[in-house]
Design a protein around this motif. Structure first.
Motif, short mmCIF file in Angstrom:
data_model
loop_
_atom_site.label_atom_id
_atom_site.label_comp_id
_atom_site.label_asym_id
_atom_site.label_seq_id
_atom_site.Cartn_x
_atom_site.Cartn_y
_atom_site.Cartn_z
N UNK A 188 0.82 -1.21 0.00
CA UNK A 188 0.00 0.00 0.00
C UNK A 188 0.86 1.26 0.00
N UNK A 189 1.92 1.24 0.80
CA UNK A 189 2.84 2.39 0.81
C UNK A 189 3.50 2.55 -0.55
N UNK A 190 3.83 1.42 -1.16
CA UNK A 190 4.45 1.46 -2.48
C UNK A 190 3.50 2.07 -3.51
N UNK A 191 2.23 1.64 -3.46
CA UNK A 191 1.23 2.19 -4.39
C UNK A 191 1.11 3.70 -4.23
N UNK A 192 1.03 4.15 -2.98
CA UNK A 192 0.91 5.59 -2.71
C UNK A 192 2.15 6.34 -3.20
N UNK A 193 3.29 5.73 -3.01
CA UNK A 193 4.54 6.37 -3.43
C UNK A 193 4.61 6.49 -4.95
N UNK A 194 4.19 5.44 -5.64
CA UNK A 194 4.20 5.46 -7.11
C UNK A 194 3.18 6.47 -7.64
N UNK A 195 2.05 6.58 -6.95
CA UNK A 195 1.04 7.56 -7.37
C UNK A 195 1.60 8.97 -7.31
N UNK A 196 2.45 9.24 -6.33
CA UNK A 196 3.06 10.55 -6.19
C UNK A 196 4.26 10.71 -7.14
N UNK A 197 4.81 9.58 -7.57
CA UNK A 197 5.98 9.60 -8.44
C UNK A 197 5.75 8.65 -9.61
N UNK A 198 4.82 8.96 -10.51
CA UNK A 198 4.46 8.06 -11.61
C UNK A 198 5.61 7.71 -12.54
N UNK A 199 6.63 8.55 -12.58
CA UNK A 199 7.76 8.26 -13.47
C UNK A 199 8.49 6.98 -13.05
N UNK A 200 8.25 6.52 -11.82
CA UNK A 200 8.90 5.30 -11.35
C UNK A 200 8.48 4.08 -12.15
N UNK A 201 7.33 4.16 -12.82
CA UNK A 201 6.85 3.03 -13.61
C UNK A 201 7.33 3.08 -15.06
N UNK A 202 8.10 4.08 -15.38
CA UNK A 202 8.55 4.23 -16.76
C UNK A 202 9.23 2.96 -17.27
N UNK A 203 10.04 2.33 -16.43
CA UNK A 203 10.77 1.14 -16.84
C UNK A 203 9.94 -0.13 -16.79
N UNK A 204 8.67 -0.01 -16.46
CA UNK A 204 7.81 -1.19 -16.44
C UNK A 204 7.09 -1.37 -17.78
N UNK A 205 7.44 -0.58 -18.76
CA UNK A 205 6.81 -0.70 -20.08
C UNK A 205 7.89 -0.80 -21.15
N UNK A 206 7.74 -1.80 -22.02
CA UNK A 206 8.63 -1.99 -23.16
C UNK A 206 7.86 -1.58 -24.42
N UNK A 207 8.10 -0.39 -24.94
CA UNK A 207 7.34 0.09 -26.10
C UNK A 207 7.37 -0.84 -27.30
N UNK A 208 8.50 -1.55 -27.50
CA UNK A 208 8.60 -2.39 -28.70
C UNK A 208 7.64 -3.57 -28.68
#
Length: 260
Positions: free
Chosen positions: A193-213
């Motif tokens: 839950x803390x992680x979810x809240x932290x990511x919501x405040x810092x959405x750029x942290x998920x940038x590496x969770x997506x492979x555009x190709x």
């Protein structure tokens, strides 16, 4: 060709790779059979990939799984060999990716595990799935928490990969500052839950969770992989492969602050 089927698009629901792996398990022994159209269709129905894309990814899987031992599975050594051209080189983040892809925890990645786990990094995969997967990536001991020592271990791994040396005092400062931001409960560990809240405040942290190709599988030329930069031993494959280094970014920014 290469487009996501309407059925998949309409049923683009969050994917829990462990649950899906337990629900439907494809035969994994190469001597049993090569995945057929029915198997490909099943995996396509559970992921954002089309049947044609699953078939294309099977060619990549075959290439990776035969790089050291031709047994129809990807071993940890083969994953390291694919990334570094050296099966003896070790990298904490690659090890964690292998552990998460190996849902059955039998020391190798089967084709169905490969597809379901890779689908987490698809651009069409819901953010909630990516958040949970990123959390698992850094929960090294599978306790359900990201703990102080785990984060410290990751910071040290980043330093090694970056050929940087910092004193123990500076490393502790990096970890402590991270926990001040990500552990509002102050209990010395980051829960989901803390992680979810932290990511919501810092959405750029998920940038590496997506492979555009992954949106354009058919544009990926498997035969050119040996020339890719991530096969160079000193290459930073965490940047090239974009495999979910959320806390890695946090630690790297704090290293920069510490060095100023």
């Amino acid at each position: 060709m290469g487009c996501i089927s309407s059925k998949v698009a309409e049923n683009n629901k969050p994917l829990d790779t462990e649950t899906e792996q337990k629900k439907t398990k494809l035969p994994s022994n190469e001597s049993q059979h090569r995945p057929d159209h029915e198997d490909f269709s099943l995996l396509a129905s559970e992921t954002p990939f089309s049947v044609s894309e699953v078939e294309s990814l099977y060619e990549l899987f075959k290439k990776l799984s035969a790089s050291i031992v031709k047994d129809g599975f990807i071993s940890k050594e083969e994953l390291h060999f694919a990334l570094f051209g050296n099966s003896n080189k070790r990298n904490l983040f690659v090890d964690r990716i292998f552990d998460l892809f190996d849902v059955n925890r039998n020391e190798h990645i089967e084709f169905s595990e490969f597809i379901r786990s890779l689908s987490v990094f698809h651009p069409r995969t819901p953010e909630a799935v990516k958040i949970k997967y990123a959390f698992k990536l850094y929960d090294l001991r599978r306790t359900g928490y990201i703990e102080h020592e785990e984060l410290k271990e990751m910071v040290l791994a980043i330093l090694v990969e970056s050929d940087l040396t910092l004193s123990d005092e500076v490393v502790e400062t990096i970890v402590d500052k991270t926990f001040v931001e990500a552990d509002p409960k102050g209990d010395g560990r980051i829960d989901l839950e803390e992680w979810k809240e932290y990511v919501e405040k810092n959405p750029s942290l998920l940038k590496n969770m997506t492979l555009p190709y992954l949106m354009n599988i058919f544009d990926v030329n498997i035969e050119t992989f040996p020339e890719k930069s991530w096969r160079v031993p000193e290459a930073d494959i965490t940047n090239y492969f974009n495999f979910g280094n959320a806390l890695c970014y946090i630690a790297q920014s704090k290293v920069e602050i510490a060095l100023d």
